[in-house]
Design an enzyme around this catalytic site. Structure first.
Site, PDB file in Angstrom:
ATOM      1  N   HIS A  24      36.982   8.017  55.833  1.00 42.02           N
ATOM      2  CA  HIS A  24      36.787   7.876  54.383  1.00 42.02           C
ATOM      3  C   HIS A  24      35.750   8.856  53.831  1.00 42.02           C
ATOM      4  O   HIS A  24      35.151   8.604  52.776  1.00 42.02           O
ATOM      5  CB  HIS A  24      36.385   6.452  54.018  1.00 42.02           C
ATOM      6  CG  HIS A  24      37.357   5.388  54.465  1.00 42.02           C
ATOM      7  ND1 HIS A  24      38.506   5.658  55.163  1.00 42.02           N
ATOM      8  CD2 HIS A  24      37.340   4.041  54.309  1.00 42.02           C
ATOM      9  CE1 HIS A  24      39.145   4.531  55.397  1.00 42.02           C
ATOM     10  NE2 HIS A  24      38.466   3.537  54.903  1.00 42.02           N
ATOM     11  N   HIS A  79      43.939  -6.529  51.839  1.00 44.21           N
ATOM     12  CA  HIS A  79      42.894  -5.679  51.246  1.00 44.21           C
ATOM     13  C   HIS A  79      43.595  -4.462  50.644  1.00 44.21           C
ATOM     14  O   HIS A  79      44.495  -3.908  51.265  1.00 44.21           O
ATOM     15  CB  HIS A  79      41.932  -5.287  52.382  1.00 44.21           C
ATOM     16  CG  HIS A  79      40.869  -4.306  52.064  1.00 44.21           C
ATOM     17  ND1 HIS A  79      40.262  -4.212  50.849  1.00 44.21           N
ATOM     18  CD2 HIS A  79      40.264  -3.368  52.843  1.00 44.21           C
ATOM     19  CE1 HIS A  79      39.334  -3.271  50.904  1.00 44.21           C
ATOM     20  NE2 HIS A  79      39.328  -2.723  52.102  1.00 44.21           N
ATOM     21  N   GLU A  81      42.410  -1.446  49.828  1.00 43.53           N
ATOM     22  CA  GLU A  81      41.927  -0.082  50.091  1.00 43.53           C
ATOM     23  C   GLU A  81      43.091   0.745  50.663  1.00 43.53           C
ATOM     24  O   GLU A  81      43.896   0.231  51.454  1.00 43.53           O
ATOM     25  CB  GLU A  81      40.734  -0.111  51.055  1.00 43.53           C
ATOM     26  CG  GLU A  81      39.953   1.180  51.002  1.00 43.53           C
ATOM     27  CD  GLU A  81      38.592   1.106  51.707  1.00 43.53           C
ATOM     28  OE1 GLU A  81      38.266   0.054  52.299  1.00 43.53           O
ATOM     29  OE2 GLU A  81      37.873   2.123  51.656  1.00 43.53           O
ATOM     30  N   ASP A  83      43.667   2.777  52.968  1.00 47.78           N
ATOM     31  CA  ASP A  83      43.989   2.884  54.402  1.00 47.78           C
ATOM     32  C   ASP A  83      44.851   1.708  54.863  1.00 47.78           C
ATOM     33  O   ASP A  83      45.469   1.768  55.926  1.00 47.78           O
ATOM     34  CB  ASP A  83      42.730   3.042  55.278  1.00 47.78           C
ATOM     35  CG  ASP A  83      41.654   2.018  55.021  1.00 47.78           C
ATOM     36  OD1 ASP A  83      41.632   1.416  53.932  1.00 47.78           O
ATOM     37  OD2 ASP A  83      40.817   1.809  55.926  1.00 47.78           O
ATOM     38  N   HIS A 146      34.881  -6.375  52.935  1.00 48.45           N
ATOM     39  CA  HIS A 146      33.835  -5.667  52.255  1.00 48.45           C
ATOM     40  C   HIS A 146      34.214  -5.208  50.846  1.00 48.45           C
ATOM     41  O   HIS A 146      33.457  -4.469  50.201  1.00 48.45           O
ATOM     42  CB  HIS A 146      33.444  -4.447  53.096  1.00 48.45           C
ATOM     43  CG  HIS A 146      34.540  -3.406  53.174  1.00 48.45           C
ATOM     44  ND1 HIS A 146      34.303  -2.092  52.860  1.00 48.45           N
ATOM     45  CD2 HIS A 146      35.853  -3.483  53.457  1.00 48.45           C
ATOM     46  CE1 HIS A 146      35.426  -1.406  52.997  1.00 48.45           C
ATOM     47  NE2 HIS A 146      36.375  -2.210  53.357  1.00 48.45           N
ATOM     48  N   ASP A 165      39.535  -5.428  57.709  1.00 44.17           N
ATOM     49  CA  ASP A 165      38.466  -4.515  58.143  1.00 44.17           C
ATOM     50  C   ASP A 165      37.452  -5.200  59.069  1.00 44.17           C
ATOM     51  O   ASP A 165      36.829  -4.527  59.907  1.00 44.17           O
ATOM     52  CB  ASP A 165      37.736  -3.935  56.928  1.00 44.17           C
ATOM     53  CG  ASP A 165      38.455  -2.715  56.361  1.00 44.17           C
ATOM     54  OD1 ASP A 165      38.932  -1.898  57.161  1.00 44.17           O
ATOM     55  OD2 ASP A 165      38.526  -2.581  55.132  1.00 44.17           O
ATOM     56  N   TYR A 193      30.749   1.063  63.424  1.00 46.37           N
ATOM     57  CA  TYR A 193      31.569   0.557  62.320  1.00 46.37           C
ATOM     58  C   TYR A 193      30.782  -0.473  61.501  1.00 46.37           C
ATOM     59  O   TYR A 193      30.760  -0.453  60.275  1.00 46.37           O
ATOM     60  CB  TYR A 193      32.839  -0.071  62.905  1.00 46.37           C
ATOM     61  CG  TYR A 193      33.886  -0.400  61.888  1.00 46.37           C
ATOM     62  CD1 TYR A 193      34.888   0.508  61.572  1.00 46.37           C
ATOM     63  CD2 TYR A 193      33.871  -1.618  61.222  1.00 46.37           C
ATOM     64  CE1 TYR A 193      35.849   0.204  60.626  1.00 46.37           C
ATOM     65  CE2 TYR A 193      34.827  -1.928  60.280  1.00 46.37           C
ATOM     66  CZ  TYR A 193      35.817  -1.014  59.983  1.00 46.37           C
ATOM     67  OH  TYR A 193      36.757  -1.320  59.045  1.00 46.37           O
ATOM     68  N   HIS A 226      41.690  -1.948  62.189  1.00 45.92           N
ATOM     69  CA  HIS A 226      41.319  -0.672  62.827  1.00 45.92           C
ATOM     70  C   HIS A 226      40.967  -0.955  64.282  1.00 45.92           C
ATOM     71  O   HIS A 226      40.168  -1.865  64.559  1.00 45.92           O
ATOM     72  CB  HIS A 226      40.078  -0.043  62.183  1.00 45.92           C
ATOM     73  CG  HIS A 226      40.243   0.330  60.748  1.00 45.92           C
ATOM     74  ND1 HIS A 226      40.999   1.400  60.337  1.00 45.92           N
ATOM     75  CD2 HIS A 226      39.726  -0.211  59.627  1.00 45.92           C
ATOM     76  CE1 HIS A 226      40.941   1.487  59.019  1.00 45.92           C
ATOM     77  NE2 HIS A 226      40.179   0.523  58.565  1.00 45.92           N
TER      78      HIS A 226
HETATM   79 FE   FE2 Z   1      38.318  -1.351  53.673  1.00 48.76          FE
HETATM   80 FE   FE2 Z   2      39.875  -0.116  56.554  1.00 48.87          FE
END
Ligand code: FE2
Ligand code: FE2
Ligand code: FMN
Length: 400
Positions: A24, A79, A81, A83, A146, A165, A193, A226
């Protein structure tokens, strides 16, 4: 990598991003990363999360390998985001799902990302359940863990939690499970992380783990979005690790991070380190020119003291230190002693500016040391004394 059946009729169908080195844009990912997503094949077929947009082709291929001609009925978006939801618009068009399940905040985030008109969205607040047949999906909001929209999806019949995440690590691998992978590398990646992504939300981590414990949910598989999946004994281990990280209990450790043009501040940093080491503290010194802020942050995260150094540069501090301080402050590290050092030539603002940053981070700040141009034996002696003082303060803090 091919789809992997992780529990009966529950498949990992993620994408391995072997060459990703910047996560990111703000954190390094030297081992690459994965975008994990999952497919539950039941009376109804549910796709849990998507992948980075670059891997849309991979997603379709993975789904086809598992499903053949069967269609996907439901999407679960834990989520928004990109990704994890980067393929959502393509996937909605392609699979035409009956339902898209999101958290209450997820609906807002989804609108702001995709500006859709007629998607079959259904909001699933904490406590909602959706049946797929033999399996069901239970949703738990993990707001601000998050992002505001983050949620966790639990499958009680499989004792499996899709945590998005949370519990992730940036690792590209042919292995899918934590127990198949080098434990030391795994833990370093988890720490990196956590320190760079999850740290500011540590109070939320504790709240979420407490809530899960209170609900009496049994978990024997944690599937993050991830990296590697945790199963068996690793589940208790990773939860314990997260409790430890979230507590932010300092160790007998100090990190000195500085930038320097002509090495005066660098020599000061080394003298402070000697004082700390003479008091039995484990010290790490980082030049901003040598390392990335995310690597340094991973070390700061469990240190009891942070010493920041910069010479005065154009009535300010050097830009790489400003980068580090901006980044560190955003991650809200707790329970730290702070100190500033720096060399100067005439106006000498460096330590005042550095100290203000430390105060903004609510550190327990001690008096700074500043030296005019090149520090002499006595000047370095003051730095050594600062190291001794910090050593004593650390011992006091650890005894609390
Ligand atoms: Fe995220
Ligand atoms: Fe992520
Ligand atoms: C481009 C430049 C700008 C500087 N600006 C200031 C300044 O505004 N105020 C000051 O006290 N010293 C200033 N200095 C002097 C440095 O702070 C001084 O040389 C210091 O010893 C450098 O420490 P270092 O060896 O850790 O880089 C400046 C030096 C340079 C090269």
């Amino acid at each position: 990598m091919k789809p992997v059946e992780i529990k009966e009729d529950i498949w990992w169908i993620g994408a391995v991003d072997w060459n990703r080195r910047s996560f990111h844009g703000y954190s390094v990912s030297p081992l690459g990363t994965t975008y994990n997503n999952y497919l539950i094949v039941d009376d109804k077929v549910a796709l849990v999360d998507t992948v980075d947009k670059h891997f849309w082709g991979r997603l379709k291929c993975n789904v086809a390998q598992v499903l053949g001609d069967r269609k996907v009925d439901y999407f679960v978006i834990n989520h928004l985001e990109p990704d994890h939801a980067g393929c959502l618009a393509d996937a909605v068009e392609h699979y035409k799902p009956e339902k898209i399940y999101v958290s209450p905040m997820g609906e807002k985030a989804m609108k702001a990302h995709f500006h859709y008109k007629d998607w079959p969205v259904e909001v699933v607040p904490t406590g909602s359940t959706v049946s797929l047949g033999k399996y069901s999906l239970n949703f738990v909001e993990t707001r601000m863990l998050h992002w505001p929209d983050s949620m966790l999806t639990y499958v009680p019949e499989a004792k499996l939690a899709f945590t998005n995440d949370a519990f992730g690590q940036n690792i590209a691998s042919s292995e899918r499970f934590a127990d198949e992978y080098d434990p030391w590398v795994l833990e370093q990646s988890m720490r990196h992380y956590y320190a760079n992504i999850v740290l500011p939300y540590s109070p939320m981590v504790i709240k979420t783990l407490d809530a899960i414990e209170d609900m009496g949910i049994e978990i024997d598989m944690i599937c993050p979005d991830h990296g590697l999946i945790f199963r068996g004994d690793d589940v208790a281990w990773v939860i314990e690790k997260y409790r430890e990280y979230a507590a932010q209990k300092p160790k007998n450790k100090a990190v000195i991070v500085y930038d320097s043009m002509w090495k005066s501040t660098e020599h000061m940093a080394e003298a402070v380190a000697t004082g700390l080491a003479d008091k039995g503290v484990s010290v790490k010194i980082y030049s901003m020119k040598a390392d990335h802020h995310s690597i340094i942050m991973t070390e700061i995260f469990d240190a009891a003291a942070v010493v920041v150094g910069s010479p005065t540069h154009n009535n300010g501090i050097l830009p790489l230190m400003a980068d580090m301080l901006t980044y560190m402050k955003g991650l809200r590290p707790q329970n730290k002693i702070g100190a500033a050092i720096g060399s100067f030539g005439w106006s000498g603002e460096c330590v005042k500016i550095l100290t203000e940053w430390l105060e903004k981070m609510s550190m327990d700040v001690v008096d700074p040391v500043k030296q005019k141009f090149v520090p002499d034996h006595e000047g370095l002696g003051q730095c050594y004394e600062l190291g001794l003082l910090l050593g004593d303060k650390i011992q006091e803090k650890l005894a609390e």
